[in-house]
Structures are given as structure tokens and as C-alpha cells.
Design an enzyme around this catalytic site. Structure first.
Site, PDB file in Angstrom:
ATOM      1  N   SER A   1      39.805  42.458  39.283  1.00 14.69           N
ATOM      2  CA  SER A   1      40.987  43.037  39.929  1.00 14.69           C
ATOM      3  C   SER A   1      41.931  41.963  40.448  1.00 14.69           C
ATOM      4  O   SER A   1      41.624  40.778  40.433  1.00 14.69           O
ATOM      5  CB  SER A   1      40.554  43.920  41.103  1.00 14.69           C
ATOM      6  N   HIS A   2      43.058  42.433  40.952  1.00 16.40           N
ATOM      7  CA  HIS A   2      43.944  41.587  41.737  1.00 16.40           C
ATOM      8  C   HIS A   2      43.335  41.506  43.137  1.00 16.40           C
ATOM      9  O   HIS A   2      42.973  42.534  43.716  1.00 16.40           O
ATOM     10  CB  HIS A   2      45.337  42.202  41.831  1.00 16.40           C
ATOM     11  N   GLY A   3      43.192  40.305  43.667  1.00 19.03           N
ATOM     12  CA  GLY A   3      42.662  40.142  45.009  1.00 19.03           C
ATOM     13  C   GLY A   3      41.212  40.574  45.123  1.00 19.03           C
ATOM     14  O   GLY A   3      40.430  40.466  44.177  1.00 19.03           O
TER      15      GLY A   3
ATOM     16  N   ASP B   1      41.547  46.969  37.574  1.00 15.26           N
ATOM     17  CA  ASP B   1      42.321  47.796  38.493  1.00 15.26           C
ATOM     18  C   ASP B   1      43.613  48.349  37.894  1.00 15.26           C
ATOM     19  O   ASP B   1      43.987  49.473  38.193  1.00 15.26           O
ATOM     20  CB  ASP B   1      42.606  47.054  39.801  1.00 15.26           C
TER      21      ASP B   1
END
Length: 82
Positions: free
Chosen positions: A7-9, A65
Site C-alpha cells: 500500500s501507500h504508507g 490499496d
């Protein structure tokens, strides 16, 4: 089957933590995130190492995500190369 959440982050880490809180420690469930200080190449290298450390013949499921986001594209790139 190995499940790799990407995912991002820290979203994927939170998802994995929540799953493990509910069902206990899962040995074939890992999380990777793309953070602002990282490059896409760095994430790709991390995913390649994870895939290379997976026993031959074991299936891998990538969970991402956002469709067409950078983590998704890294996962697709790794999948095409293996």
C-alpha cells in the site's frame, strides 16, 4: 499461499496487524508500504526479495490499496517477472 499486502504508507501494515489481532499470528502474511521518502524502485526491490525468499511452487497473492497506484504497478511488475 503467501499473501503480500502492499500500500501507500502504513495502510497494509495496519491491515495485517488487524487480521492478526483477530485470528492470531499468520506466518505467510506480510506487509509493505511505499512511503514519501522511498522510491518505487526501493519498493520493487523489497517485493522482489520477498518473492525470491518464497519457496518454489508456493502461490503468492498480492493485495494492494489502489488500482493503478504505484504499489499496484510494482506488484504487477514483480508478478510479470516471476
Amino acid at each position: 499461499m503467501k499473501v503480500i499486502a502492499v500500500s501507500h504508507g502504513s495502510y497494509s501494515k495496519g491491515l495485517v496487524d488487524s487480521v492478526q489481532m483477530l485470528v492470531g499470528e499468520q506466518e505467510n502474511l506480510v506487509a509493505y508500504g511505499l512511503f514519501p521518502e522511498q522510491t518505487v524502485a526501493t519498493l520493487t526491490e523489497q517485493l522482489e526479495r520477498e518473492v525470491n525468499d518464497t519457496p518454489e511452487g508456493e502461490e503468492i497473492l498480492f493485495l494492494t490499496d489502489l488500482f493503478h497506484g504505484s504499489p499496484f504497478k510494482c506488484s504487477c511488475f514483480i508478478n510479470e517477472r516471476s
